[in-house]
Design a protein around this motif. Structure first.
Motif, PDB file in Angstrom:
ATOM      1  N   HIS A   1       0.900  -1.290   0.078  1.00 43.19           N
ATOM      2  CA  HIS A   1       0.081   0.059   0.090  1.00 43.19           C
ATOM      3  C   HIS A   1       0.671   1.293  -0.005  1.00 43.19           C
ATOM      4  O   HIS A   1       0.478   2.159  -0.615  1.00 43.19           O
ATOM      5  N   VAL A   2       1.918   1.182   0.723  1.00 41.73           N
ATOM      6  CA  VAL A   2       2.703   2.550   0.821  1.00 41.73           C
ATOM      7  C   VAL A   2       3.310   2.838  -0.589  1.00 41.73           C
ATOM      8  O   VAL A   2       3.644   4.029  -0.840  1.00 41.73           O
ATOM      9  N   ALA A   3       3.712   1.598  -1.375  1.00 43.58           N
ATOM     10  CA  ALA A   3       4.233   2.004  -2.740  1.00 43.58           C
ATOM     11  C   ALA A   3       3.101   2.503  -3.766  1.00 43.58           C
ATOM     12  O   ALA A   3       3.374   3.453  -4.474  1.00 43.58           O
ATOM     13  N   GLN A   4       1.969   1.944  -3.522  1.00 45.97           N
ATOM     14  CA  GLN A   4       0.989   2.522  -4.170  1.00 45.97           C
ATOM     15  C   GLN A   4       0.773   3.884  -4.005  1.00 45.97           C
ATOM     16  O   GLN A   4       0.236   4.642  -4.807  1.00 45.97           O
ATOM     17  N   GLN A   5       0.534   4.190  -2.467  1.00 44.92           N
ATOM     18  CA  GLN A   5       0.499   5.622  -2.205  1.00 44.92           C
ATOM     19  C   GLN A   5       1.628   6.529  -2.826  1.00 44.92           C
ATOM     20  O   GLN A   5       1.217   7.686  -3.167  1.00 44.92           O
ATOM     21  N   ALA A   6       2.707   6.065  -3.029  1.00 43.12           N
ATOM     22  CA  ALA A   6       3.958   6.723  -3.306  1.00 43.12           C
ATOM     23  C   ALA A   6       3.515   7.313  -5.154  1.00 43.12           C
ATOM     24  O   ALA A   6       3.910   8.242  -5.455  1.00 43.12           O
ATOM     25  N   SER A   7       3.097   6.266  -5.766  1.00 43.97           N
ATOM     26  CA  SER A   7       2.694   6.594  -7.048  1.00 43.97           C
ATOM     27  C   SER A   7       1.916   7.806  -7.131  1.00 43.97           C
ATOM     28  O   SER A   7       1.716   8.733  -7.974  1.00 43.97           O
ATOM     29  N   VAL A   8       0.862   7.800  -6.023  1.00 37.95           N
ATOM     30  CA  VAL A   8      -0.063   8.942  -6.230  1.00 37.95           C
ATOM     31  C   VAL A   8       0.360  10.208  -5.903  1.00 37.95           C
ATOM     32  O   VAL A   8       0.224  11.221  -6.577  1.00 37.95           O
ATOM     33  N   ASN A   9       1.235  10.076  -5.127  1.00 40.86           N
ATOM     34  CA  ASN A   9       1.924  11.291  -4.435  1.00 40.86           C
ATOM     35  C   ASN A   9       2.842  11.850  -5.597  1.00 40.86           C
ATOM     36  O   ASN A   9       2.893  13.115  -5.716  1.00 40.86           O
ATOM     37  N   GLU A  10       3.422  10.887  -6.248  1.00 43.80           N
ATOM     38  CA  GLU A  10       4.548  11.534  -7.264  1.00 43.80           C
ATOM     39  C   GLU A  10       3.584  11.830  -8.528  1.00 43.80           C
ATOM     40  O   GLU A  10       3.996  12.861  -9.127  1.00 43.80           O
ATOM     41  N   LEU A  11       2.558  11.321  -8.800  1.00 44.90           N
ATOM     42  CA  LEU A  11       1.591  11.854 -10.116  1.00 44.90           C
ATOM     43  C   LEU A  11       0.805  13.058  -9.898  1.00 44.90           C
ATOM     44  O   LEU A  11       0.279  13.888 -10.535  1.00 44.90           O
ATOM     45  N   GLN A  12       0.424  13.117  -8.410  1.00 44.27           N
ATOM     46  CA  GLN A  12      -0.523  14.320  -8.029  1.00 44.27           C
ATOM     47  C   GLN A  12      -1.632  14.464  -9.233  1.00 44.27           C
ATOM     48  O   GLN A  12      -1.721  15.272  -9.754  1.00 44.27           O
ATOM     49  N   PRO A  13      -2.620  13.169  -9.129  1.00 44.75           N
ATOM     50  CA  PRO A  13      -3.646  13.339 -10.111  1.00 44.75           C
ATOM     51  C   PRO A  13      -4.692  14.375  -9.746  1.00 44.75           C
ATOM     52  O   PRO A  13      -4.748  15.044  -8.688  1.00 44.75           O
ATOM     53  N   ASN A  14      -5.447  14.737 -10.740  1.00 42.81           N
ATOM     54  CA  ASN A  14      -6.768  15.632 -10.685  1.00 42.81           C
ATOM     55  C   ASN A  14      -7.634  14.866  -9.843  1.00 42.81           C
ATOM     56  O   ASN A  14      -7.538  13.475  -9.800  1.00 42.81           O
ATOM     57  N   ALA A  15      -8.683  15.377  -9.372  1.00 42.91           N
ATOM     58  CA  ALA A  15      -9.700  14.731  -8.589  1.00 42.91           C
ATOM     59  C   ALA A  15     -10.454  13.636  -9.532  1.00 42.91           C
ATOM     60  O   ALA A  15     -10.892  12.741  -8.933  1.00 42.91           O
ATOM     61  N   SER A  16     -10.423  13.825 -10.610  1.00 50.39           N
ATOM     62  CA  SER A  16     -11.265  12.890 -11.574  1.00 50.39           C
ATOM     63  C   SER A  16     -10.234  11.835 -12.250  1.00 50.39           C
ATOM     64  O   SER A  16     -10.553  11.085 -13.088  1.00 50.39           O
ATOM     65  N   GLN A  17      -8.911  12.197 -11.649  1.00 44.47           N
ATOM     66  CA  GLN A  17      -8.105  11.172 -12.493  1.00 44.47           C
ATOM     67  C   GLN A  17      -7.381   9.923 -11.545  1.00 44.47           C
ATOM     68  O   GLN A  17      -6.801  10.041 -10.497  1.00 44.47           O
ATOM     69  N   PRO A  18      -8.002   8.658 -11.923  1.00 43.17           N
ATOM     70  CA  PRO A  18      -7.676   7.610 -10.992  1.00 43.17           C
ATOM     71  C   PRO A  18      -6.338   7.140 -11.273  1.00 43.17           C
ATOM     72  O   PRO A  18      -5.568   7.168 -12.379  1.00 43.17           O
ATOM     73  N   VAL A  19      -5.347   6.787 -10.362  1.00 45.50           N
ATOM     74  CA  VAL A  19      -4.168   6.060 -10.573  1.00 45.50           C
ATOM     75  C   VAL A  19      -4.230   4.578 -10.426  1.00 45.50           C
ATOM     76  O   VAL A  19      -4.290   4.387  -9.092  1.00 45.50           O
ATOM     77  N   LEU A  20      -3.971   3.889 -11.261  1.00 47.28           N
ATOM     78  CA  LEU A  20      -4.271   2.569 -11.449  1.00 47.28           C
ATOM     79  C   LEU A  20      -2.822   1.800 -11.288  1.00 47.28           C
ATOM     80  O   LEU A  20      -2.058   2.259 -12.030  1.00 47.28           O
ATOM     81  N   HIS A  21      -2.858   0.687 -11.059  1.00 49.11           N
ATOM     82  CA  HIS A  21      -1.399  -0.078 -11.169  1.00 49.11           C
ATOM     83  C   HIS A  21      -1.655  -1.681 -11.807  1.00 49.11           C
ATOM     84  O   HIS A  21      -2.706  -2.185 -11.591  1.00 49.11           O
TER      85      HIS A  21
END
Length: 353
Positions: A194-214
């Protein structure tokens, strides 16, 4: 190390390139350069870097997901020796349409595959007879306004310092990610913490409507280059592996093969490299001089298209030459989200033909 220093010398040119990219982006955003929208679903699979992020297996994932529709895949046909719009057929080779389009054509019987540098022209040629079009590597092709953009980021490169061309491998500015509908992180480790998953989100800084998927890579059985005989990776445990690649990033493949053998002789060529007779002859001699009795030649599915298309059969036909197919798979919750987004987009934008 020397290469890294040389790249630093190219940073001023990267700055100029970046300014040009931003200006072009603004011209499209302001409507001063025209972008064409089409009345059928158009899904774009792209990335910001040059090669190696997994566009080909992601495109194949979409084809399997959308198997109930009449699909056309449109690519530029990188590395081909032809120009203009070409429909793939039984006579197509890597030289006429490119290795990736040839792979799509030979893998999917009910899918139309075409190449064209001008994506708008290509879509106009295909739109009447298809339910949807998948654009392979067209995120930067702003002349077409795709209805759904999937932007890929390689997991291991997130969080690393990357430069624009020519000093680095980025062909687009990081802010362009805001145009995407889905940010798909590829080649993730399994299991994914989960920590690696969250790191991707933090790096990509998506818009509210942009899902970050793996997603992650799933390797199939080895397939013989000529007779289609199949071998499991487990069956080549402790073999001496002679690996031949002409792809952007062979590291994940090497890591997979290292699970089965400690002896890997890797001949590495640039992405989409046009193999020459002398290259293959030298590689064959190295294989014949191999130390172990149990040995095998392995290449990628994409490279296999160029090896078969350029007349190397006489050199390779008596050798154990196999390619290793790969597929993209998403983690369970991300797969549900991704599949639903794609299917809903296609269903709600499909024309009545």
């Amino acid at each position: 190390m020397l290469l890294n220093y040389l790249r630093l010398l190219l940073l001023p040119f990267s700055l100029i390139y970046g300014m040009a990219i931003v200006l072009r982006k603004k011209l499209y955003d302001w409507g001063l350069m025209q972008s064409v929208k089409f009345d059928l679903p158009v899904i774009c699979v792209g990335n910001l870097a040059v090669g190696g992020s997994g566009k080909t297996p992601t495109t194949e994932y979409l084809v399997r997901l959308l198997a109930g529709y009449k699909i056309a895949i449109l690519s530029r046909g990188y590395g081909r020796k032809t120009k203009g719009f070409i429909l793939a057929d039984a006579s197509s080779t890597a030289e006429t349409i490119g290795d990736e389009p040839l792979q799509y054509y030979q893998k999917f019987n009910n899918v139309t595959v075409a190449v064209c540098e001008d994506r708008a022209k290509g879509i106009n040629q295909l739109k009447e007879n298809h339910d949807l079009i998948i654009l392979d590597d067209a995120f930067q092709h702003r002349a077409v306004q795709a209805g759904f953009n999937i932007l890929l980021f390689e997991f291991r490169k997130l969080g690393t310092l990357q430069f624009l061309l020519p000093a680095g491998n980025l062909r687009d500015v990081f802010s362009s990610r805001k145009r995407a509908d889905v940010l798909l992180v590829t080649k993730s480790p399994v299991p994914l913490l989960h920590v690696a998953q969250q790191a991707s989100v933090n790096e990509l800084q998506p818009n509210a409507s942009q899902p970050v998927l793996h997603s992650y890579l799933k390797y199939g059985n080895l397939v013989h280059l000529f007779n289609k005989e199949s071998l499991t990776l487990e069956s080549i445990k402790d073999f001496e592996i002679f690996l031949l690649t002409g792809i952007a990033n062979p590291e994940p493949l090497i890591e997979e093969l290292q699970k089965y053998s400690k002896t890997i002789r890797h001949e590495d060529f640039p992405d989409h490299y046009a193999f020459k007779h002398a290259d293959i002859s030298k590689f064959k001699n190295a294989f014949l001089a191999g130390i172990k009795k149990e040995k095998i030649i392995i290449t990628t599915e994409k490279d296999s298209k160029r090896l078969r298309a350029t007349g190397f059969e006489d050199l390779l036909v008596d050798l154990p030459v196999y390619y290793l197919p790969i597929e993209v798979e998403l983690f369970e919750e991300d797969k549900i989200t991704f599949d639903e987004l794609i299917l809903n987009y296609v269903k709600s934008n499909r024309r009545n033909r």
